[in-house]
Design a protein around this motif. Structure first.
Motif, PDB file in Angstrom:
ATOM      1  N   CYS A  14       0.904  -1.306  -0.100  1.00 43.40           N
ATOM      2  CA  CYS A  14      -0.020  -0.105  -0.008  1.00 43.40           C
ATOM      3  C   CYS A  14       0.842   1.325  -0.035  1.00 43.40           C
ATOM      4  O   CYS A  14       0.793   2.115  -0.823  1.00 43.40           O
ATOM      5  CB  CYS A  14      -0.880   0.268   1.158  1.00 43.40           C
ATOM      6  SG  CYS A  14      -2.239  -1.190   1.143  1.00 43.40           S
ATOM      7  N   VAL A  17       2.638   1.635  -3.534  1.00 40.63           N
ATOM      8  CA  VAL A  17       1.688   2.299  -4.643  1.00 40.63           C
ATOM      9  C   VAL A  17       1.235   3.712  -4.422  1.00 40.63           C
ATOM     10  O   VAL A  17       1.194   4.399  -5.328  1.00 40.63           O
ATOM     11  CB  VAL A  17       0.480   1.263  -4.645  1.00 40.63           C
ATOM     12  CG1 VAL A  17      -0.668   1.755  -5.267  1.00 40.63           C
ATOM     13  CG2 VAL A  17       0.983  -0.270  -4.816  1.00 40.63           C
ATOM     14  N   MET A  18       0.982   3.970  -3.140  1.00 44.48           N
ATOM     15  CA  MET A  18       0.420   5.425  -3.004  1.00 44.48           C
ATOM     16  C   MET A  18       1.566   6.156  -2.974  1.00 44.48           C
ATOM     17  O   MET A  18       1.331   7.500  -3.539  1.00 44.48           O
ATOM     18  CB  MET A  18       0.131   5.363  -1.517  1.00 44.48           C
ATOM     19  CG  MET A  18      -0.502   6.892  -1.192  1.00 44.48           C
ATOM     20  SD  MET A  18      -1.059   6.969   0.718  1.00 44.48           S
ATOM     21  CE  MET A  18       0.143   6.839   1.544  1.00 44.48           C
ATOM     22  N   LEU A 253      -6.991   5.905 -10.617  1.00 48.14           N
ATOM     23  CA  LEU A 253      -6.496   5.023  -9.370  1.00 48.14           C
ATOM     24  C   LEU A 253      -6.226   5.656  -7.734  1.00 48.14           C
ATOM     25  O   LEU A 253      -6.366   4.956  -7.134  1.00 48.14           O
ATOM     26  CB  LEU A 253      -5.035   4.602 -10.062  1.00 48.14           C
ATOM     27  CG  LEU A 253      -4.353   3.413  -9.152  1.00 48.14           C
ATOM     28  CD1 LEU A 253      -5.082   2.171  -8.890  1.00 48.14           C
ATOM     29  CD2 LEU A 253      -3.198   3.016  -9.626  1.00 48.14           C
ATOM     30  N   TYR A 257      -7.904   4.543  -4.518  1.00 46.46           N
ATOM     31  CA  TYR A 257      -6.578   3.769  -3.590  1.00 46.46           C
ATOM     32  C   TYR A 257      -6.615   4.424  -2.457  1.00 46.46           C
ATOM     33  O   TYR A 257      -6.339   3.799  -1.312  1.00 46.46           O
ATOM     34  CB  TYR A 257      -5.332   4.054  -4.374  1.00 46.46           C
ATOM     35  CG  TYR A 257      -4.449   2.598  -4.138  1.00 46.46           C
ATOM     36  CD1 TYR A 257      -3.433   2.912  -2.795  1.00 46.46           C
ATOM     37  CD2 TYR A 257      -4.554   1.353  -4.525  1.00 46.46           C
ATOM     38  CE1 TYR A 257      -2.795   1.806  -2.489  1.00 46.46           C
ATOM     39  CE2 TYR A 257      -3.910   0.429  -4.154  1.00 46.46           C
ATOM     40  CZ  TYR A 257      -2.952   0.516  -3.103  1.00 46.46           C
ATOM     41  OH  TYR A 257      -2.059  -0.514  -2.790  1.00 46.46           O
ATOM     42  N   THR A 258      -7.079   5.725  -2.217  1.00 48.27           N
ATOM     43  CA  THR A 258      -7.055   6.747  -1.034  1.00 48.27           C
ATOM     44  C   THR A 258      -7.680   6.050   0.264  1.00 48.27           C
ATOM     45  O   THR A 258      -7.437   5.795   1.327  1.00 48.27           O
ATOM     46  CB  THR A 258      -7.552   8.009  -1.364  1.00 48.27           C
ATOM     47  OG1 THR A 258      -6.639   8.491  -2.072  1.00 48.27           O
ATOM     48  CG2 THR A 258      -7.491   8.790   0.088  1.00 48.27           C
ATOM     49  N   VAL A 260      -8.542   2.769   0.329  1.00 48.50           N
ATOM     50  CA  VAL A 260      -7.789   1.679   0.716  1.00 48.50           C
ATOM     51  C   VAL A 260      -6.710   1.642   1.886  1.00 48.50           C
ATOM     52  O   VAL A 260      -6.447   1.051   2.589  1.00 48.50           O
ATOM     53  CB  VAL A 260      -7.293   0.802  -0.429  1.00 48.50           C
ATOM     54  CG1 VAL A 260      -6.538  -0.601  -0.063  1.00 48.50           C
ATOM     55  CG2 VAL A 260      -8.567   0.568  -1.346  1.00 48.50           C
ATOM     56  N   VAL A 261      -6.032   2.816   1.139  1.00 49.42           N
ATOM     57  CA  VAL A 261      -4.779   3.196   2.119  1.00 49.42           C
ATOM     58  C   VAL A 261      -5.328   3.663   3.542  1.00 49.42           C
ATOM     59  O   VAL A 261      -4.626   3.217   4.664  1.00 49.42           O
ATOM     60  CB  VAL A 261      -4.052   4.474   1.429  1.00 49.42           C
ATOM     61  CG1 VAL A 261      -2.881   5.101   2.318  1.00 49.42           C
ATOM     62  CG2 VAL A 261      -3.472   3.849   0.114  1.00 49.42           C
TER      63      VAL A 261
END
Length: 336
Positions: A14, A17-18, A253, A257-258, A260-261
């Motif tokens: 995570c 990727v972030m 993305l 993804y924010t 999920v993070v």
């Protein structure tokens, strides 16, 4: 033990990727706004990003519900029969639309590295909104970190860095104003969305769908108001290259993804990610845009990175740190 290892690996995944998404997005967006000859419409890029995020969220909700019939039933319940919820989510949609458009304005006038550092002002903006809207309190160390961060940003902006390979005229003041608006929007919209999420048991993906549906309407209206005549003349996708689609994909993305993070990582990891993104953006700016680093920029960036770390310390560690500092201040001075 295996579970802990998997959890740690997933958190590192995570984090990686972030970091890469944040750094690559700013550099790529900066490239498309300063190097490409045919300038695309920023408003259409923001609009199509909302469309892609809606499609991706529908895909994730389909996976969670397990079947098309359950998906349709969920959408009917939370979309068709819940107009008030759509209206409620239209507020962050509007604010995020302004924020995303301001990012294009800022990166058209400021280098990616300067943008990445200055954008960390979203931390005090979010802190203020958290205190006012969620009735939370910040520790003394966190408030000190906020002031340290502001000082670091002032140093970065004190003597503007120069990029020798940029082919368009820039207005640093306009860029800073755009970032200021973006960070205010980021703080408010983020805290507002968090408050909505925690006010009910509604799925994150359902909330995302509600917000993105409103977002498409808001951003499409923005296209009409800002670039309507030119879009009708030149086309919605005028000036789009593979680089522009790359930026749109990263924005889509990053937006998904924010969530999920936020769910799977802590503030320390997010702080390291922000610091790493600053370093990556700086290196890329030197190589791609001929950025000339100044001493004030380096000093300000270090201050910002330190402040992000201290702001993200867990409350237990923060309390221990403050207690030790208090006890030390109460000790009598040593005899000379």
């Amino acid at each position: 033990m295996a579970t802990e290892n998997v959890s740690l690996l997933f958190k590192l995944y995570c984090l990686t990727v972030m970091t890469l998404v944040a750094a690559t997005y700013t550099v790529a967006l900066r490239y498309t706004r300063t190097v490409l000859t045919e300038m695309y419409f920023a408003t259409t890029a923001v609009c199509i990003t909302e469309v892609i995020k809606l499609i991706l969220s529908l895909g994730m909700l389909t996976r969670d519900t397990g079947s098309l019939s359950r998906l349709l039933s969920t959408l009917h319940e939370h979309i068709i029969r819940s107009p008030k919820e759509l209206l409620k989510l239209s507020i962050p949609s509007l604010v995020y639309a302004v924020q995303n458009n301001m990012a294009f304005v800022a990166l058209s006038n400021l280098d990616a590295a300067v943008y990445q550092v200055t954008y960390q002002l979203k931390i005090p903006s979010t802190a203020l909104c958290t205190v006012l809207m969620l009735n939370r309190s910040l520790s003394k160390l966190q408030w000190a970190s906020v002031f340290m961060l502001c000082a670091g940003v002032m140093l970065v902006q004190w003597k503007p860095v120069e990029a020798t390979k940029v082919q368009v005229e820039q207005n640093p003041f306009l860029g800073f104003v755009a970032i200021a608006i973006a960070v205010l929007c980021s703080g408010f919209a983020g805290v507002y969305f968090e408050k909505v999420l925690k006010s009910s048991d509604t799925s994150l993906w359902v909330r995302n769908i509600q917000m993105y549906m409103s977002g498409i309407v808001v951003t499409a209206f923005g296209v009409y108001l800002s670039d309507g005549a030119q879009v009708m003349e030149k086309g919605f996708f005028y000036g789009y290259t593979h680089w522009v689609w790359f930026v749109v994909s990263l924005a889509s993305l990053g937006g998904l993804y924010t969530s999920v993070v936020v769910k799977y990582t802590d503030n320390i990891m997010k702080g390291f990610s922000a610091a790493a993104a600053i370093v990556i953006s700086t290196v890329a700016s030197v190589l791609l845009f001929g950025l000339q680093i100044t001493l004030s920029f380096i000093s300000g960036s270090i201050l910002v990175c330190i402040s992000i770390y201290y702001y993200g310390l867990p409350k237990q560690s923060t309390a221990t740190f403050e207690k030790a500092a208090t006890e030390k201040s109460k000790q009598p001075p040593e005899d000379v």
